[in-house]
Design a protein around this motif. Structure first.
Motif, PDB file in Angstrom:
ATOM      1  N   SER A 144      43.723  52.723  35.651  1.00 41.89           N
ATOM      2  CA  SER A 144      43.849  52.039  37.236  1.00 41.89           C
ATOM      3  C   SER A 144      43.209  50.584  36.996  1.00 41.89           C
ATOM      4  O   SER A 144      42.188  50.520  36.379  1.00 41.89           O
ATOM      5  CB  SER A 144      43.047  53.211  37.907  1.00 41.89           C
ATOM      6  N   GLY A 145      43.810  49.829  37.569  1.00 43.84           N
ATOM      7  CA  GLY A 145      43.534  48.625  37.497  1.00 43.84           C
ATOM      8  C   GLY A 145      44.269  48.084  36.326  1.00 43.84           C
ATOM      9  O   GLY A 145      44.127  48.629  35.344  1.00 43.84           O
ATOM     10  N   LEU A 146      44.611  46.535  36.372  1.00 41.63           N
ATOM     11  CA  LEU A 146      44.956  45.894  35.165  1.00 41.63           C
ATOM     12  C   LEU A 146      44.772  44.536  35.345  1.00 41.63           C
ATOM     13  O   LEU A 146      45.111  43.969  36.434  1.00 41.63           O
ATOM     14  CB  LEU A 146      46.493  46.206  35.135  1.00 41.63           C
ATOM     15  N   ALA A 147      44.307  44.081  34.448  1.00 39.87           N
ATOM     16  CA  ALA A 147      44.070  42.422  34.403  1.00 39.87           C
ATOM     17  C   ALA A 147      44.567  41.729  33.239  1.00 39.87           C
ATOM     18  O   ALA A 147      44.455  42.691  32.107  1.00 39.87           O
ATOM     19  CB  ALA A 147      42.784  42.107  34.450  1.00 39.87           C
ATOM     20  N   ILE A 148      45.312  40.703  33.034  1.00 39.29           N
ATOM     21  CA  ILE A 148      45.622  40.020  32.020  1.00 39.29           C
ATOM     22  C   ILE A 148      44.743  38.811  31.417  1.00 39.29           C
ATOM     23  O   ILE A 148      44.556  37.855  32.439  1.00 39.29           O
ATOM     24  CB  ILE A 148      47.037  39.579  32.002  1.00 39.29           C
TER      25      ILE A 148
END
Length: 367
Positions: A290-294
């Motif tokens: 859950s949630g994704l950051a690059i």
């Protein structure tokens, strides 16, 4: 997404961070010892968050509140849409477009009651000058209805060209329900919209706005600095996936999966099928991403290019390195309980929401 520039840290962040060491903890990572400090506590099932240019943070709570967080205090914002809060539905994601300074727009995704059950919806309003009201809120799009309260998806992301992506879930129809494979349905899809909220063009025979098909329940979505679009989605028993989404592609659910049904039965035809994409990475057993950051550098420059994904099941944040075959580093501490959303902040720190602790945290080097 832009790289961290220290001179651009908003004054409100500087004031907030001056008190960050209070109640702070430390966790050992590949970037060294990082300090985890609470930004705000006492949240009730937080779901998504986004940053305003002045450093204020907007946080959604699934029951239906949008909170304005400043100086450790959360203040409810008025003027929200009516949501159907039940099961996994309610007020879900929040997205602040890059032109907020001039547009004042705040975009929300949420579940609504419709004839035939409930649906994923998307809308926007304009934040008042005093930050207390969403003015003129309008629902721009409502998806197809389905029974039950599961798998609404609902992550929002802004593309480099200013268009919008909204991920929808399969609504819990299970391996026998093929709506996610039906391009004429909006269920189990990545959808694309103009800034006016109009569906982007789609291939012949596909519902307006459908970008890709075959998704089970996307719970993380982000654009990389190169314009690539990534999602993290729940599988069944095993088979949680990270996918790099390309327009017009089929990502398999429920025709193929690396997981199995909850009764142990094989899903679809197995793990491969002609015309269906393989995941960039998958988890077995499931970690409930859950949630994704690059990551674009920030205060942990060695993480540049990594994907940061929260876990609702195993209480950690996973750092995946595409340059190393998606090698996985687990970042775990008492604060990382049921991580619902993760972001790289304008200050170059890692910010995340914990459902278990009802808190928004900031993680970065420092004492």
């Amino acid at each position: 997404m832009t790289a961290f520039r220290p001179a651009m840290v908003p004054p409100l962040f500087a004031a907030l961070l001056a008190g960050a060491p209070v109640q702070a903890a430390q966790v050992q990572t590949s970037a060294g010892a990082l300090t985890i400090a609470p930004v705000v506590q006492g949240l009730e099932e937080p779901w998504g968050f986004g940053f305003l240019p002045d450093g204020t943070v907007l946080v959604t709570e699934r029951a239906g509140r949008l909170l304005r967080v400043a100086d450790g205090t959360a203040t409810p914002i008025q003027g929200l849409p009516k949501v159907q809060a039940g099961g996994q539905g309610g007020l879900l994601d929040v997205m602040i477009p890059r032109d907020f300074t001039t547009s004042r727009e705040v975009w929300l995704s949420y579940s609504v009651a419709v004839r035939g059950g409930a649906a994923t919806a998307m809308g926007r309003g304009r934040l008042s000058a005093d930050g207390q009201q969403l003015e003129g809120f309008e629902t721009l799009w409502t998806g197809d209805p389905a029974q039950g309260g599961r798998h609404f998806g609902a992550r929002l992301a802004e593309a480099p060209d200013g268009t919008i992506r909204l991920a929808t879930g399969d609504r819990g129809t299970g391996p026998d329900g093929m709506q996610a494979q039906d391009p004429a349905s909006s269920i189990g899809k990545v959808m694309g919209f103009t800034r006016a909220g109009k569906p982007l063009p789609s291939p012949d025979g596909w519902a307006p706005g459908v970008v890709s098909i075959g998704h089970r329940n996307v719970q993380g979505a982000a654009f990389g600095p190169d314009g690539s679009f990534w999602v993290a989605e729940h599988g069944a028993r095993g088979g949680d996936e990270v996918n790099r989404v390309e327009p017009g592609r089929n990502y398999g659910w429920p025709a193929i999966s690396y997981g199995v049904n909850y009764n142990g039965a094989t899903i679809g035809t197995g793990t491969t099928a002609p015309g269906m994409e393989q995941p960039s990475h998958y988890w077995d057993p499931s970690m409930a991403p859950s949630g994704l950051a690059i990551w674009t550098g920030g205060q942990m420059p060695g993480w540049t290019g990594s994907l940061l994904v929260g876990s609702l099941k195993f209480d950690h944040i996973a750092r995946l390195d595409p340059a190393q075959g998606f090698a996985e580093e687990l970042i775990a501490a008492p604060e990382t309980g049921r991580v619902r959303d993760v972001r790289q902040g304008p200050d170059g720190a890692l910010w995340f929401l914990s459902v278990t602790n009802g808190a928004l945290y900031r993680m970065a080097p420092g004492g």
